[in-house]
Design an enzyme around this catalytic site. Structure first.
Site, mmCIF file in Angstrom:
data_model
loop_
_atom_site.group_PDB
_atom_site.id
_atom_site.type_symbol
_atom_site.label_atom_id
_atom_site.label_comp_id
_atom_site.label_asym_id
_atom_site.label_seq_id
_atom_site.Cartn_x
_atom_site.Cartn_y
_atom_site.Cartn_z
ATOM 1 N N HIS B 322 0.799 -1.223 0.000
ATOM 2 C CA HIS B 322 0.000 0.000 0.000
ATOM 3 C C HIS B 322 0.829 1.269 0.000
ATOM 4 O O HIS B 322 0.334 2.324 -0.381
ATOM 5 C CB HIS B 322 -0.960 0.020 1.196
ATOM 6 C CG HIS B 322 -2.158 -0.852 1.000
ATOM 7 N ND1 HIS B 322 -2.130 -2.214 1.189
ATOM 8 C CD2 HIS B 322 -3.421 -0.571 0.596
ATOM 9 C CE1 HIS B 322 -3.326 -2.726 0.918
ATOM 10 N NE2 HIS B 322 -4.128 -1.753 0.557
ATOM 11 N N GLY B 323 2.056 1.182 0.477
ATOM 12 C CA GLY B 323 2.857 2.399 0.437
ATOM 13 C C GLY B 323 4.193 2.243 1.120
ATOM 14 O O GLY B 323 4.396 1.342 1.944
#
Lengths: 377, 473
Positions: B322-323
């Site tokens: 996700h990041g």
């Protein structure tokens, strides 16, 4: 479903292409985007195509109508308190204030600096044989701050600190001043203010005029009994109503005061003769705005009445001077109104050339310690 | 370009429909080419320079697929698979995580490293996973080789799911790329789906996003519990309706072009356990990690300790996907721990208590997770969460304002989180009156979709606030 959807997505761009593009948005009070200029670098940096998004959004067919519908929905059906950053209260339209800390020290310092600037100006005016007076007028949201819902910021602390610091600094410098807050708050202040605009109304302007002639002892000035009052039947949409696309019904009216005995005048705006002081709507159905008073903010406006027994008055400031000018000229031989926001000349140059007997600086209380615009003298 | 934009809705979409449907259905290759060109143009709009990375990814995956398919020896097949995995993960690793690792390395060793900031190409997390999915499925013989490079390029770059998913498995669309029928009923269903997704984004996600942004921008140490909860719930709604709305639009657009993508969300906020939540939330990502990481690691067919490790690895990677921030990893680990605990202990308890309590349990845990996800760093997240559970008697003015201003949207968010339309359809199907049954099944949903779509367009035109969260993945 298919036909409807395809009709919408195909027709909108076609109609957008057909209708001539506008330059400005009346409601948003800004220039609309122009078509982006192509360059390879802009394309490669990913700037060119997004600029078309902005252009298309600005010029899409029925844009104003859609924004009106959105605003109407939020104001009247969803009954939101804040729409387009306008607070809708029972009695007035007010601006939305974001919560922020009040830096009292900064305000104090700015107030002193501004008072010093005004003092310097005052000295210059006095040395040129004139009298100076600062006129402070509460802005609409300041005067009506008690109308805000309890959970919204009404900027009371900031406004109070600023008002106290500023007028205290003026007093310390011995500068003549009028604080219209003192007058309005001890009266039924609602009657002096527009409910849809950020300005006071003509009654507020007239009250200010009365304070001025009283403070400066202008014994030959006209009194209230020397004026006729006329209220336009037209709907008045102030600045705040315009931001919400006139989508919320809050009736507001505009009035004017004219001398019973006509005073001949010649008005010159930046070299162009203008034959009126009040904009006259074409008919009763035309919506009117604050521009009724003097029409617009001009760099300089001379109003000659050819009555040398009366003083030469120079008044400068923002649009709060406009309705005041429509009354004040009656007390002058020549009235010169200056707006430094649209001017290249300094106020000092005007004073040297015009040699006024009276100089009035008019500012609203959200700008007392602002060094921009008419605070940049 | 995003779907919820004027340019997409009123220029791109009519243009692609016009060009695509102008070509007779029998010329499938030509239609695919048109769709590919428009997909590349769609991507080029947002990434004029880094479109080359996507094209490189397509090329690598195509060549790898062909090489795997034509290799006779298993070892050689494996070599090409490893090649594809390394390149795809390498690309993702470099563009998404290089700066993160460089900064943390420097911080760990107290040294200063001057590296140019690597710009993250839009959608790289989605298209690399799609490309990998193709190559792995070819290797496993789960999908036929695609010899036409245009079709591979189309599969990877297809604009409905390119920048924000769902992650479409190749075998889902393999047949449809070559042979599909664009029907009026699919097109109509696609329009409805698109309208619902668009409305979720414009009416619910954006509004809740404005609330969440305002609260998360405050000094976290001065937060009151009322604002803390409002912020967390608003962000939860924002991310749900933003992402599920985008998935709806992608699925709807896919239908219009004859593709049948799998569902990506199944009303996750009605879940009664975290386990159930992850069967309903971002389904395409969950199943991707299950099929390509969890099962190859052994899944649950190993010793308990190894099983726990497998879950832990998958969820750490899921969070990290996700990041490039420790918060995302923490978020993933948080869920990994919860899933492990549920698997071994908690689910037994949840199955034996009233459903309302298990629902509340799930909502609280999931809501807290979004705070970790949203926060800039771990310490802010921890402080924020502590504020959520520090109750004092005060209700703040800001809370009163935000709640009164957005109470209707909050209620609509709750309603939209529940499968009401499904419930209505099921009840309608049981009606004996055929005319009423047909009417209820056909018209209300469509009319409602049209109404909220029209209102959404008003919001679009009026909007100054239209970010899209999953753009950075």
């Amino acid at each position: 479903m298919i036909i409807g959807f395809l009709l919408v997505i195909f027709l909108v761009p076609i109609i957008t292409k057909i209708i001539p593009p506008k330059d400005t948005s009346h409601f948003e009070n800004r220039a609309l985007k122009t078509p982006p200029v192509f360059s390879t670098s802009a394309l490669l940096e990913g700037k060119y195509l997004p600029e078309w998004e902005e252009y298309f959004s600005d010029h899409i067919a029925l844009r104003d109508e859609m924004i009106y519908a959105y605003t109407y929905l939020n104001a009247n059906i969803l009954k939101k308190t804040v729409v387009n950053n306008i607070v809708i209260t029972k009695n007035a339209l007010l601006p939305f204030n974001s919560l922020s800390d009040v830096n009292e020290k900064q305000i104090q310092d700015d107030a002193i600096r501004m008072a010093e600037k005004i003092s310097k100006l005052n000295d210059f005016i006095t040395s040129n044989g004139g009298v100076f007076c600062f006129i402070g007028i509460p802005e609409q949201s300041s005067m009506l701050r008690n109308e805000y819902p309890i959970f919204l910021e009404n900027a009371d602390k900031k406004l109070t600190v600023t008002e106290n610091a500023f007028f205290s600094a003026l007093s310390d410098k011995g500068i003549k001043h009028i604080n219209m807050m003192d007058t309005f708050k001890n009266d039924d202040y609602f009657k002096y203010y527009s409910v849809t605009d950020h300005h006071y109304n003509i009654h507020g302007a007239f009250k200010t005029y009365e304070r001025i002639i009283d403070e400066l002892e202008l014994d030959n000035a006209l009194q209230k009994s020397d004026f006729n009052y006329y209220e336009y039947p037209n709907n008045f949409y102030g600045s705040r109503a315009r931001i919400i696309y006139k989508a919320y019904n809050m009736p507001d009216k505009l009035g004017i005061y004219t001398p019973k005995k006509e005073i001949e005048f010649t008005r010159i705006d930046s070299g162009t003769q203008v034959n009126w002081l009040f904009y006259q709507p074409q008919n009763e159905k035309e919506d009117i705005t604050y521009n009724v008073y003097m029409g617009w903010d001009s760099a300089e406006t001379y109003v000659y009445t050819k009555r040398p027994e009366l003083p030469r008055i120079l008044i400068f400031g923002d649009s709060f001077t406009n309705p005041l000018e429509t009354i004040l000229y009656t007390a002058s031989d020549t009235m010169l109104s200056v707006d430094l926001r649209h001017n290249k000349k300094s106020i000092y140059e005007y004073i040297e050339e015009f040699k006024p007997d009276i100089v009035l600086l008019v500012r609203d209380d959200t700008c007392y310690t602002s060094f921009d615009g008419n605070g940049s003298f | 370009m995003v779907f919820s934009s004027v340019l997409f809705l009123f220029l791109f979409l009519p243009a692609v429909f016009f060009a695509y449907f102008l070509i007779p259905q029998k010329y499938r290759t030509l239609r695919n080419l048109v769709l590919l060109l428009f997909s590349l143009a769609f991507y080029y709009y947002g990434e004029p320079k880094l479109i080359t990375i996507m094209l490189l990814s397509i090329l690598i995956n195509y060549i790898s697929g062909v090489a795997i398919s034509y290799s006779k020896k298993k070892a050689l097949k494996k070599l090409f698979l490893i090649f594809a995995v390394v390149i795809n993960i390498g690309l993702l690793g470099y563009y998404k995580y290089f700066n993160f690792f460089a900064e943390n390395f420097a911080s760990l060793f107290g040294i200063s490293i001057n590296v140019a900031k690597v710009i993250l190409p839009i959608g790289i997390s989605f298209y690399t996973f799609q490309g990998l999915s193709y190559v792995i499925d070819v290797y496993r013989n789960n999908a036929p080789i695609q010899k036409n490079p245009i079709n591979i390029a189309l599969y990877i770059s297809l604009f409905p799911q390119l920048i924000a998913g769902p992650i479409v498995r190749y075998n889902t669309v393999a047949e449809e790329i070559n042979v599909r029928k664009e029907t009026a009923s699919d097109f109509a269903e696609g329009i409805k789906r698109f309208m619902f997704g668009f409305s979720k984004k414009m009416l619910l996600a954006n509004t809740m996003g404005a609330v969440a942004d305002e609260i998360f921008a405050l000094d976290v140490s001065s937060l009151n519990f009322d604002l803390a909860w409002l912020g967390a719930i608003s962000y939860e709604f924002q991310i749900f309706f933003d992402f599920s709305g985008y998935s709806d639009m992608a699925i709807g657009l896919g239908l219009m072009f004859g593709f049948h993508f799998l569902e990506n969300f199944n009303f996750p906020l009605i879940s009664k356990s975290v386990t159930e939540f992850w069967r309903r939330w971002h389904i395409s990502l969950g199943t991707w990690f299950r099929d390509y990481v969890y099962i190859p690691l052994g899944g649950n067919r190993v010793s308990p300790s190894r099983h726990i490790l497998n879950i832990f690895v998958v969820w750490t990677l899921t969070g990290f996907w996700h990041g490039a921030n420790w918060t995302f990893m923490a978020w993933g680990i948080y869920f990994g721990i919860l899933l492990i605990l549920e698997k071994f202990f908690i689910l037994k308890i949840l199955n034996n208590i009233p459903k309302v309590f298990s629902h509340i349990y799930t909502l609280i845990l999931v809501t807290v997770s979004w705070v970790i996800f949203r926060s800039d760093n771990i310490s802010s997240a921890l402080i924020y969460i502590s504020k959520m559970f520090t109750i004092n008697g005060n209700i703040t003015d800001r809370f009163l304002y935000l709640f009164s201003q957005h109470k209707i949207e909050l209620v609509l968010c709750i309603i939209a989180s529940i499968p009401i339309s499904r419930y209505i359809k099921e009840k309608a199907k049981m009606l004996k009156n055929e005319k009423l049954k047909t009417f209820l099944l056909l018209y209300p949903v469509g009319l409602f979709a049209a109404l909220i779509f029209a209102i959404s367009i008003l919001y679009l035109i009026n909007s100054t606030f239209n970010p899209f969260i999953y753009f950075r993945f």
